[in-house]
Write a protein that holds these residues in place. Structure first.
Motif, PDB file in Angstrom:
ATOM      1  N   ASN A 279      14.230   3.599 -12.712  1.00 13.73           N
ATOM      2  CA  ASN A 279      14.070   3.579 -11.303  1.00 13.73           C
ATOM      3  C   ASN A 279      13.114   4.665 -10.745  1.00 13.73           C
ATOM      4  OD1 ASN A 279      14.243   3.756  -8.600  1.00 13.73           O
ATOM      5  ND2 ASN A 279      16.030   2.357  -8.609  1.00 13.73           N
ATOM      6  N   PHE A 280      13.368   5.751 -11.078  1.00 14.47           N
ATOM      7  CA  PHE A 280      12.888   6.971 -10.465  1.00 14.47           C
ATOM      8  C   PHE A 280      11.343   7.114 -10.528  1.00 14.47           C
ATOM      9  CE2 PHE A 280      12.297  11.596 -10.113  1.00 14.47           C
ATOM     10  CZ  PHE A 280      12.950  11.801  -8.545  1.00 14.47           C
ATOM     11  N   TYR A 281      10.830   6.943 -11.471  1.00 13.75           N
ATOM     12  CA  TYR A 281       9.088   7.085 -11.889  1.00 13.75           C
ATOM     13  C   TYR A 281       8.548   6.028 -10.968  1.00 13.75           C
ATOM     14  CZ  TYR A 281       8.271   3.106 -15.112  1.00 13.75           C
ATOM     15  OH  TYR A 281       8.265   1.882 -15.680  1.00 13.75           O
ATOM     16  N   VAL A 282       9.044   4.632 -10.785  1.00 16.76           N
ATOM     17  CA  VAL A 282       8.230   3.662 -10.041  1.00 16.76           C
ATOM     18  C   VAL A 282       8.609   4.161  -8.542  1.00 16.76           C
ATOM     19  CG1 VAL A 282       8.198   1.318  -9.288  1.00 16.76           C
ATOM     20  CG2 VAL A 282       8.606   2.020 -11.760  1.00 16.76           C
ATOM     21  N   MET A 283       9.924   4.504  -8.046  1.00 15.76           N
ATOM     22  CA  MET A 283      10.240   5.042  -6.754  1.00 15.76           C
ATOM     23  C   MET A 283       9.227   6.207  -6.325  1.00 15.76           C
ATOM     24  SD  MET A 283      13.504   6.756  -5.016  1.00 15.76           S
ATOM     25  CE  MET A 283      12.546   8.273  -5.345  1.00 15.76           C
ATOM     26  N   LEU A 284       8.978   6.943  -7.323  1.00 16.09           N
ATOM     27  CA  LEU A 284       7.923   8.455  -6.819  1.00 16.09           C
ATOM     28  C   LEU A 284       6.865   7.855  -6.502  1.00 16.09           C
ATOM     29  CD1 LEU A 284       9.282  11.058  -9.416  1.00 16.09           C
ATOM     30  CD2 LEU A 284       9.605  11.090  -7.008  1.00 16.09           C
TER      31      LEU A 284
ATOM     32  N   LEU B  52      15.499   3.558  -3.563  1.00 21.14           N
ATOM     33  CA  LEU B  52      15.986   4.701  -3.309  1.00 21.14           C
ATOM     34  C   LEU B  52      17.568   4.453  -3.145  1.00 21.14           C
ATOM     35  CD1 LEU B  52      16.216   7.827  -2.376  1.00 21.14           C
ATOM     36  CD2 LEU B  52      15.581   6.948  -0.124  1.00 21.14           C
ATOM     37  N   MET B  53      17.792   3.147  -2.564  1.00 23.46           N
ATOM     38  CA  MET B  53      19.144   2.785  -2.430  1.00 23.46           C
ATOM     39  C   MET B  53      19.965   2.734  -3.387  1.00 23.46           C
ATOM     40  SD  MET B  53      19.755   3.301   0.844  1.00 23.46           S
ATOM     41  CE  MET B  53      21.138   2.721   1.279  1.00 23.46           C
TER      42      MET B  53
ATOM     43  N   LEU C 282       6.090  -3.644   3.867  1.00 20.96           N
ATOM     44  CA  LEU C 282       6.173  -3.819   2.436  1.00 20.96           C
ATOM     45  C   LEU C 282       6.500  -2.750   1.619  1.00 20.96           C
ATOM     46  CD1 LEU C 282       3.409  -6.827   2.192  1.00 20.96           C
ATOM     47  CD2 LEU C 282       5.956  -7.097   2.161  1.00 20.96           C
ATOM     48  N   THR C 283       5.749  -1.977   1.865  1.00 25.61           N
ATOM     49  CA  THR C 283       5.658  -0.528   0.949  1.00 25.61           C
ATOM     50  C   THR C 283       6.779   0.183   1.223  1.00 25.61           C
ATOM     51  OG1 THR C 283       4.239   0.532   2.351  1.00 25.61           O
ATOM     52  CG2 THR C 283       3.000  -0.492   0.528  1.00 25.61           C
ATOM     53  N   ASN C 284       7.310   0.219   2.449  1.00 22.62           N
ATOM     54  CA  ASN C 284       8.461   1.143   2.921  1.00 22.62           C
ATOM     55  C   ASN C 284       9.724   0.389   2.560  1.00 22.62           C
ATOM     56  OD1 ASN C 284       7.857   3.913   4.477  1.00 22.62           O
ATOM     57  ND2 ASN C 284       6.144   2.486   4.666  1.00 22.62           N
ATOM     58  N   THR C 285       9.869  -0.774   2.585  1.00 18.44           N
ATOM     59  CA  THR C 285      11.162  -1.474   2.388  1.00 18.44           C
ATOM     60  C   THR C 285      11.229  -1.657   0.623  1.00 18.44           C
ATOM     61  OG1 THR C 285       9.735  -3.699   2.480  1.00 18.44           O
ATOM     62  CG2 THR C 285      11.161  -2.810   4.306  1.00 18.44           C
ATOM     63  N   PHE C 286      10.203  -1.655  -0.097  1.00 18.31           N
ATOM     64  CA  PHE C 286      10.279  -1.460  -1.604  1.00 18.31           C
ATOM     65  C   PHE C 286      10.795  -0.182  -2.166  1.00 18.31           C
ATOM     66  CE2 PHE C 286       7.637  -1.541  -5.925  1.00 18.31           C
ATOM     67  CZ  PHE C 286       8.854  -1.687  -6.551  1.00 18.31           C
ATOM     68  N   MET C 287      10.181   0.905  -1.620  1.00 17.65           N
ATOM     69  CA  MET C 287      10.481   2.295  -1.694  1.00 17.65           C
ATOM     70  C   MET C 287      11.850   2.651  -1.543  1.00 17.65           C
ATOM     71  SD  MET C 287      10.934   5.385  -0.387  1.00 17.65           S
ATOM     72  CE  MET C 287      10.132   5.587   1.073  1.00 17.65           C
TER      73      MET C 287
ATOM     74  N   ALA D 123      16.221  -2.316  -7.917  1.00 21.82           N
ATOM     75  CA  ALA D 123      16.444  -2.361  -6.594  1.00 21.82           C
ATOM     76  C   ALA D 123      17.728  -2.700  -5.937  1.00 21.82           C
ATOM     77  CB  ALA D 123      15.342  -3.325  -5.931  1.00 21.82           C
ATOM     78  N   TRP D 124      18.126  -2.283  -4.808  1.00 21.85           N
ATOM     79  CA  TRP D 124      19.339  -2.350  -4.178  1.00 21.85           C
ATOM     80  C   TRP D 124      18.780  -3.431  -2.786  1.00 21.85           C
ATOM     81  CZ3 TRP D 124      20.895  -1.800   0.924  1.00 21.85           C
ATOM     82  CH2 TRP D 124      22.402  -1.871   1.194  1.00 21.85           C
ATOM     83  N   LEU D 125      19.435  -4.662  -2.775  1.00 21.82           N
ATOM     84  CA  LEU D 125      19.019  -5.433  -1.589  1.00 21.82           C
ATOM     85  C   LEU D 125      20.386  -5.673  -0.762  1.00 21.82           C
ATOM     86  CD1 LEU D 125      16.549  -7.665  -3.427  1.00 21.82           C
ATOM     87  CD2 LEU D 125      16.103  -5.657  -2.174  1.00 21.82           C
ATOM     88  N   PRO D 126      20.020  -5.761   0.404  1.00 21.57           N
ATOM     89  CA  PRO D 126      21.351  -6.131   1.343  1.00 21.57           C
ATOM     90  C   PRO D 126      21.704  -7.769   1.463  1.00 21.57           C
ATOM     91  CG  PRO D 126      19.283  -5.953   2.793  1.00 21.57           C
ATOM     92  CD  PRO D 126      18.886  -5.479   1.430  1.00 21.57           C
ATOM     93  N   PHE D 127      21.401  -8.323   0.302  1.00 21.38           N
ATOM     94  CA  PHE D 127      21.648  -9.934   0.317  1.00 21.38           C
ATOM     95  C   PHE D 127      21.600  -9.772  -1.178  1.00 21.38           C
ATOM     96  CE2 PHE D 127      17.061  -9.442   0.822  1.00 21.38           C
ATOM     97  CZ  PHE D 127      16.594 -10.099  -0.357  1.00 21.38           C
TER      98      PHE D 127
END
Length: 370
Positions: free
Chosen positions: A66-71, A50-51, A41-46, A156-160
């Protein structure tokens, strides 16, 4: 686990510490599956954030959104891997505190440890309340602002294509759950490292208590020499095991404070987003101040040991005891200094330096935008 009990409960919740009572094979398998789910969950959100930066973001405002939450999610992922990697080391550090010569024996020594452990528990609880209130505010405002308009809580960028109601709800729930888990990981790792630093201070105070008794109990002095060596080794091990986590935290904190300052200047003070940014900034400042404050306390406590040793009635001790006492005092002339990346000292000066660096970076960002 008689010390840092509340911290280890938080570690268990975020999938980083198997409950001691779960001894059966099936319970262990269940917990390992739970841990893998947390990692996913945590890694896919991050990665989704990033994407988004790589493929979608094309202006400064979108980047800062985007950047501050991604960090923050990136650091939470790093902290989880650090906790999982160091599980045996964490158990070893706790065992050192639970065994001689660090184990308190007499009543006044036990009271000292309980005082410091209660202090850690109280600070962890208040810190957890602040972090979770910040997350709750962010998610509540997002629900009323974004959910009803079919927009995600965070870029977020999602593949769907999540335009369908069911896929959108899954994506929104994924962000909701991941943010909560990420915040708990921050609480768990920060409270563990700071808790260990507080217990270094506890050990120094217990050592001082021992030293005050050597006049009436001369055999204590040999134990004091051994305990002082163990305290120094323990502090070095804590710094070594978590040096990467502390370094990443310092770097990311600098960047986050910088981008939060930029966002605050671009957001209306009456908006919910401004309050969210302020709360997030407060959490980040408290987070890094914990490391600097307790690192500074360890240094001050270790320096103060010389003055406290001088207060002992030296002339009543024999020559060998005086030599042992001088050995402790000579070692104390070099204070215990914890550091980030073994270069930047963890003290209040570093905290002020971080703020100055963040402000300088903010000015550069403003100039680039103008």
């Amino acid at each position: 686990m008689n010390i840092l009990m509340f911290t280890f409960k938080v570690l268990t919740i975020c999938g980083c510490w198997l409950p001691i009572s779960w001894t059966s094979r099936y319970k262990r398998i269940i917990y390992h599956v739970y841990t893998i789910s947390i990692i996913f969950l945590t890694n896919t959100f991050m990665l989704s954030q990033l994407m988004d930066i790589v493929f979608t973001v094309n202006n400064t405002d979108d980047f800062t959104d985007n950047f501050y939450v991604m960090l923050a999610m990136f650091v939470s992922c790093c902290k989880m891997f650090s906790l999982l990697k160091n599980r045996n080391n964490i158990a070893m550090l706790i065992n050192i505190l639970m065994e001689k010569p660090c184990k308190p024996i007499e009543h006044d020594e036990i009271e000292i440890r309980q005082k410091f452990d209660k202090f850690v528990q109280t600070n962890t609880l208040y810190y957890a309340i602040l972090v979770e209130l910040t997350c709750a505010f962010a998610l509540t405002t997002s629900y009323f602002r974004d959910y009803r308009k079919q927009r995600l809580a965070f870029r977020a960028w999602l593949p769907f294509n999540y335009s369908s109601p069911m896929l959108f709800q899954i994506a929104f729930l994924h962000q909701f759950t991941s943010l909560i888990i990420g915040s708990i990981l921050h609480i768990a790792c920060d409270s563990l490292i700071c808790g260990l630093l507080v217990h270094i201070c506890s050990q120094i105070e217990i050592l001082e208590c021992h030293l005050r008794k050597v006049v009436n109990k001369p055999h204590f002095l040999r134990e004091c020499v051994t305990q002082h060596i163990y305290i120094s080794k323990f502090a070095f091990m804590v710094n070594q095991k978590f040096k990467l986590t502390i370094t990443i935290q310092f770097i990311v904190s600098t960047l986050v404070v910088c981008f939060n300052l930029y966002q605050m200047t671009q957001t209306s003070m009456l908006s919910a987003k401004y309050i969210q940014i302020v709360l997030y900034m407060l959490c980040m400042l408290i987070q890094i101040s914990f490391y600097c404050w307790y690192g500074n306390e360890v240094k001050l406590k270790s320096q103060q040991l010389i003055s406290n040793a001088f207060e002992i009635e030296w002339f009543t001790l024999d020559h060998n005891m005086q030599k042992n006492l001088l050995m402790i005092m000579t070692r104390s002339t070099i204070p215990i200094q914890l550091s980030s990346a073994l270069v930047i000292p963890m003290n209040l000066e570093s905290f002020v330096g971080l703020l100055k660096t963040s402000y300088s970076a903010y000015n550069i960002l403003q100039q680039m935008r103008d």
